[in-house]
Design an enzyme around this catalytic site. Structure first.
Site, PDB file in Angstrom:
ATOM      1  N   HIS A 192      99.550  -8.024  60.582  1.00 55.25           N
ATOM      2  CA  HIS A 192     100.025  -7.988  59.210  1.00 55.25           C
ATOM      3  C   HIS A 192      99.305  -9.044  58.375  1.00 55.25           C
ATOM      4  CE1 HIS A 192     104.094  -5.783  60.065  1.00 55.25           C
ATOM      5  NE2 HIS A 192     103.038  -5.146  60.543  1.00 55.25           N
ATOM      6  N   CYS A 195     106.826 -11.212  61.240  1.00 53.17           N
ATOM      7  CA  CYS A 195     106.020 -12.189  60.506  1.00 53.17           C
ATOM      8  C   CYS A 195     106.862 -13.400  60.098  1.00 53.17           C
ATOM      9  CB  CYS A 195     105.412 -11.538  59.263  1.00 53.17           C
ATOM     10  SG  CYS A 195     104.140 -10.326  59.644  1.00 53.17           S
ATOM     11  N   GLU A 229     100.331 -11.625  56.722  1.00 53.22           N
ATOM     12  CA  GLU A 229     100.696 -13.018  56.968  1.00 53.22           C
ATOM     13  C   GLU A 229      99.983 -13.589  58.190  1.00 53.22           C
ATOM     14  OE1 GLU A 229     104.592 -10.964  55.600  1.00 53.22           O
ATOM     15  OE2 GLU A 229     102.660 -10.399  56.481  1.00 53.22           O
ATOM     16  N   THR A 270      95.496  29.138  46.604  1.00 48.41           N
ATOM     17  CA  THR A 270      94.304  28.312  46.385  1.00 48.41           C
ATOM     18  C   THR A 270      93.338  28.437  47.555  1.00 48.41           C
ATOM     19  OG1 THR A 270      95.529  26.733  45.023  1.00 48.41           O
ATOM     20  CG2 THR A 270      93.494  25.933  46.040  1.00 48.41           C
ATOM     21  N   TRP A 319      82.873  24.204  37.720  1.00 46.39           N
ATOM     22  CA  TRP A 319      83.707  23.019  37.752  1.00 46.39           C
ATOM     23  C   TRP A 319      84.240  22.787  36.347  1.00 46.39           C
ATOM     24  CZ3 TRP A 319      84.932  21.199  42.345  1.00 46.39           C
ATOM     25  CH2 TRP A 319      84.059  21.370  43.408  1.00 46.39           C
ATOM     26  N   MET A 374      89.485  30.412  34.708  1.00 50.09           N
ATOM     27  CA  MET A 374      89.265  31.612  33.909  1.00 50.09           C
ATOM     28  C   MET A 374      90.145  32.742  34.442  1.00 50.09           C
ATOM     29  SD  MET A 374      87.192  30.317  31.790  1.00 50.09           S
ATOM     30  CE  MET A 374      86.732  31.756  30.812  1.00 50.09           C
ATOM     31  N   ALA A 375      90.312  33.791  33.671  1.00 56.21           N
ATOM     32  CA  ALA A 375      91.139  34.923  34.099  1.00 56.21           C
ATOM     33  C   ALA A 375      90.634  35.514  35.407  1.00 56.21           C
ATOM     34  CB  ALA A 375      91.161  35.992  33.006  1.00 56.21           C
TER      35      ALA A 375
END
Length: 360
Positions: A54, A88, A56, A200, A174, A167-168
């Site tokens: 960590h 710690c 510390e 997607t 891009w 777009m349709a």
């Protein structure tokens, strides 16, 4: 410097160190530590990756015997329990540190305050709450997961000036320029999970991986986030690019199949809150980065599951027939609007990046 300005200065240093772990500490929080004696930094460190030392401990190792009588500035309350590493708080006590200043308490309600209490019982002066808002900004996912059992959800969107995302015909590459796309890679890299929808994947066949190097991110370590697909009807082919990348890809569905996480339905669709609970509990995911179509993004927003929207706006017009940002068919009246708080606006190359928080 006055005492107050000294504290602010050194805590700012600790927060800068914490941010160095932005891409590598999942599922742990990003934490930085600075140890100061007689207005001189004698030790500093940050948590680099889960399972490692960590912040510390790195700072104490650097300070060595000089730590006796010094002040430790930590961006998060020192831990008081045994995990993959010892507490710690015990190490700070053993070192002879005389004062500990932390930016915020541990957000885990089962732990909060116990680290400072252990230090106080050992005679160490403590203070918490210094630059707390800045500390919270570094760990939004860890904080939300500890407090609510859900991951922090960030939706990334790219649109034209007339708020169109494709777009349709479905063509969307891009919308934004190279600088904005590089910026998106940084968002992916800091995330525990990259989440998308079956639509997607089928339309664009994306890889959904991090495609920049640790050197480009100016960090020592980089990881590939867990990739996840919402695919209620199991339409996505396993030959898609998203399955061919290093690391793991999960599929969430209401149907049962091999290598599929089957979850319940809600209103005849996959229960999205159940997905987020699974990711938070079973995968300890702090930040979920969403790159998806307007239906999944709209459903997450409609169900009040979105914590932040990062919107890249490109300087061009795509027309009336192009696709919009969110599919929200139930919004009919002005009183039903979803208010947003604009957190940040800045130029990224030739585009603009707007960061907004939904105000449900």
């Amino acid at each position: 410097m006055t005492q107050s300005s000294e504290d602010n200065f050194y805590m700012s240093q600790a927060l800068q160190l914490a941010a160095k772990g932005l891409y590598s500490t999942q599922p742990n929080p990003r934490v930085g530590c600075v140890i100061v004696l007689n207005n001189e930094i004698i030790g500093e460190g940050y948590h680099q990756q889960a399972g490692g030392a960590h912040a510390e401990i790195h700072a104490l190792n650097q300070a060595g015997l000089k730590a006796k009588g010094a002040t430790a500035y930590v961006s998060l309350e020192p831990c008081s329990h045994h995990g993959k590493t010892p507490p710690c708080a015990d190490a700070l006590i053993k070192s002879g540190i005389s004062r500990v200043v932390c930016a915020m308490l541990d957000p885990n309600p089962l732990v909060a305050g116990k680290g400072l209490m252990k230090l106080q019982k050992a005679g160490i002066k403590t203070h918490s709450g210094l630059m707390q808002a800045e500390a919270e900004d570094i760990n939004p996912g860890f904080i939300k997961r500890m407090k609510t059992g859900l991951s922090f959800v960030r939706i990334k969107l790219a649109m034209s000036l007339d708020a169109r995302t494709a777009m349709a015909s479905g063509e969307s590459k891009w919308i934004t320029g190279s600088h904005a796309r590089f910026d998106v890679q940084k968002l992916r890299a800091r995330s525990s999970v990259v989440l998308t929808g079956s639509g997607t994947v089928i339309a664009d066949d994306p890889s959904m991986n991090v495609r920049i190097t640790a050197q480009e991110l100016k960090t020592d370590i980089i990881h590939q986030p867990l990739r996840c697909i919402i695919d209620s009807q199991l339409k996505v082919s396993t030959s898609s690019k998203i399955f061919q990348q290093p690391g793991e890809t999960l599929v969430f569905s209401t149907k049962q199949a091999e290598h599929v996480i089957t979850l319940p339905e809600k209103n005849n669709k996959l229960d999205l809150e159940a997905v987020l609970k699974y990711l938070a509990v079973e995968r300890q995911a702090n930040e979920v980065h969403v790159e998806a179509g307007n239906e999944l993004c709209g459903a997450l927003l409609d169900q009040q599951l979105v914590d932040e929207i990062v919107l890249y706006m490109a300087p061009h017009i795509m027309g009336d027939s192009a696709k919009g940002l969110f599919h929200l068919p139930n919004l009919n009246n002005m009183s039903e609007r979803i208010d947003l708080e604009i957190k940040d606006i800045r130029s990224i190359g030739k585009d603009w990046r707007i960061t907004a928080i939904p105000k449900y």
